[in-house]
Design a protein around this motif. Structure first.
Motif, mmCIF file in Angstrom:
data_model
loop_
_atom_site.group_PDB
_atom_site.id
_atom_site.type_symbol
_atom_site.label_atom_id
_atom_site.label_comp_id
_atom_site.label_asym_id
_atom_site.label_seq_id
_atom_site.Cartn_x
_atom_site.Cartn_y
_atom_site.Cartn_z
ATOM 1 N N THR A 140 0.874 -1.166 0.000
ATOM 2 C CA THR A 140 0.000 0.000 0.000
ATOM 3 C C THR A 140 0.910 1.215 0.000
ATOM 4 O O THR A 140 1.885 1.259 0.755
ATOM 5 N N THR A 141 0.620 2.182 -0.861
ATOM 6 C CA THR A 141 1.410 3.408 -0.909
ATOM 7 C C THR A 141 0.449 4.583 -0.892
ATOM 8 O O THR A 141 -0.545 4.594 -1.615
ATOM 9 N N SER A 142 0.758 5.564 -0.045
ATOM 10 C CA SER A 142 -0.074 6.759 -0.017
ATOM 11 C C SER A 142 0.784 7.993 0.216
ATOM 12 O O SER A 142 1.950 7.896 0.595
ATOM 13 N N GLU A 143 0.194 9.121 -0.047
ATOM 14 C CA GLU A 143 0.863 10.397 0.173
ATOM 15 C C GLU A 143 0.495 10.872 1.577
ATOM 16 O O GLU A 143 -0.653 10.773 1.987
ATOM 17 N N ALA A 144 1.488 11.381 2.299
ATOM 18 C CA ALA A 144 1.227 11.826 3.663
ATOM 19 C C ALA A 144 2.241 12.882 4.089
ATOM 20 O O ALA A 144 3.357 12.930 3.576
ATOM 21 N N ARG A 145 1.825 13.688 5.020
ATOM 22 C CA ARG A 145 2.761 14.601 5.664
ATOM 23 C C ARG A 145 3.503 13.779 6.702
ATOM 24 O O ARG A 145 2.892 13.218 7.602
ATOM 25 N N LEU A 146 4.811 13.672 6.581
ATOM 26 C CA LEU A 146 5.592 12.808 7.458
ATOM 27 C C LEU A 146 6.053 13.569 8.702
ATOM 28 O O LEU A 146 6.014 14.793 8.759
ATOM 29 N N MET A 147 6.498 12.823 9.704
ATOM 30 C CA MET A 147 6.803 13.396 11.010
ATOM 31 C C MET A 147 8.053 14.280 11.024
ATOM 32 O O MET A 147 8.166 15.160 11.868
ATOM 33 N N ILE A 195 11.387 14.466 5.643
ATOM 34 C CA ILE A 195 11.853 13.377 4.802
ATOM 35 C C ILE A 195 10.859 13.167 3.664
ATOM 36 O O ILE A 195 9.749 13.706 3.701
ATOM 37 N N LEU A 196 11.238 12.346 2.708
ATOM 38 C CA LEU A 196 10.384 12.108 1.538
ATOM 39 C C LEU A 196 9.655 10.783 1.561
ATOM 40 O O LEU A 196 8.697 10.601 0.816
ATOM 41 N N VAL A 197 10.109 9.824 2.412
ATOM 42 C CA VAL A 197 9.522 8.487 2.389
ATOM 43 C C VAL A 197 9.697 7.797 3.741
ATOM 44 O O VAL A 197 10.699 7.997 4.425
ATOM 45 N N GLU A 198 8.720 6.996 4.087
ATOM 46 C CA GLU A 198 8.787 6.081 5.233
ATOM 47 C C GLU A 198 8.123 4.783 4.798
ATOM 48 O O GLU A 198 7.118 4.805 4.087
ATOM 49 N N ILE A 199 8.716 3.652 5.203
ATOM 50 C CA ILE A 199 8.174 2.346 4.812
ATOM 51 C C ILE A 199 8.211 1.402 6.007
ATOM 52 O O ILE A 199 9.212 1.345 6.719
ATOM 53 N N GLU A 200 7.109 0.658 6.211
ATOM 54 C CA GLU A 200 7.096 -0.424 7.186
ATOM 55 C C GLU A 200 6.929 -1.735 6.425
ATOM 56 O O GLU A 200 6.485 -1.735 5.277
ATOM 57 N N ALA A 201 7.296 -2.845 7.070
ATOM 58 C CA ALA A 201 7.258 -4.135 6.382
ATOM 59 C C ALA A 201 6.771 -5.230 7.312
ATOM 60 O O ALA A 201 6.946 -5.161 8.527
ATOM 61 N N ILE A 202 6.189 -6.255 6.707
ATOM 62 C CA ILE A 202 5.806 -7.481 7.412
ATOM 63 C C ILE A 202 6.457 -8.631 6.663
ATOM 64 O O ILE A 202 6.330 -8.736 5.435
ATOM 65 N N ALA A 203 7.163 -9.468 7.410
ATOM 66 C CA ALA A 203 7.819 -10.631 6.820
ATOM 67 C C ALA A 203 7.185 -11.903 7.390
ATOM 68 O O ALA A 203 6.714 -11.920 8.519
ATOM 69 N N TYR A 204 7.199 -12.944 6.579
ATOM 70 C CA TYR A 204 6.709 -14.262 7.003
ATOM 71 C C TYR A 204 7.899 -15.204 6.996
ATOM 72 O O TYR A 204 8.513 -15.442 5.952
#
Length: 128
Positions: A106-113, A116-125
């Motif tokens: 999922t990618t969306s546009e947001a005002r970040l904290m 910066i230009l990008v933040e990403i979280e991940a889930i691994a199995y």
């Protein structure tokens, strides 16, 4: 359900920020939102491709703490400061995965904290 296991890099204090870079819950590993902070604590240059590359390297490091690799990532969520950066973001992001084996995202546009230009979280199995 098995207990949660919290992972922290040995060189950082768990109190540096009120979060764990990675948490294992059963067969899943959740990686906190990663930002483009370099090993020396500075922010990567203000360019979407450079910052995305740094964020992905930080995700790799967090995954490694929990015994995972990028190939174990099944889902990511990304926030971009500016949706117009989407194409260049995709190019840098895709370089970290085997072609055709990308995680759901999922990618969306947001005002970040922070500025910066990008933040990403991940889930691994990764089954225990």
């Amino acid at each position: 359900m098995s207990e949660l296991k919290h992972f922290h890099a040995p060189e950082t204090s768990p109190s540096a920020a009120p979060l764990s870079p990675a948490v294992r819950a059963g067969d899943f590993v959740y990686v906190s939102g990663q930002v483009p902070v370099c090993a020396d604590g500075s922010i990567a240059p203000h360019d979407i491709e450079t910052q995305t590359t740094q964020v992905m390297k930080n995700i790799e490091k967090a995954l490694k703490l929990a015994g995972c690799e990028m190939k174990d990532v099944c889902k990511t969520t990304a926030w971009l400061h500016d949706a117009r950066d989407f194409g260049r973001f995709n190019k840098a992001y895709a370089a970290f995965f085997e072609p055709g084996k990308f995680p759901a995202r999922t990618t969306s546009e947001a005002r970040l904290m922070i500025n910066i230009l990008v933040e990403i979280e991940a889930i691994a199995y990764k089954p225990l």
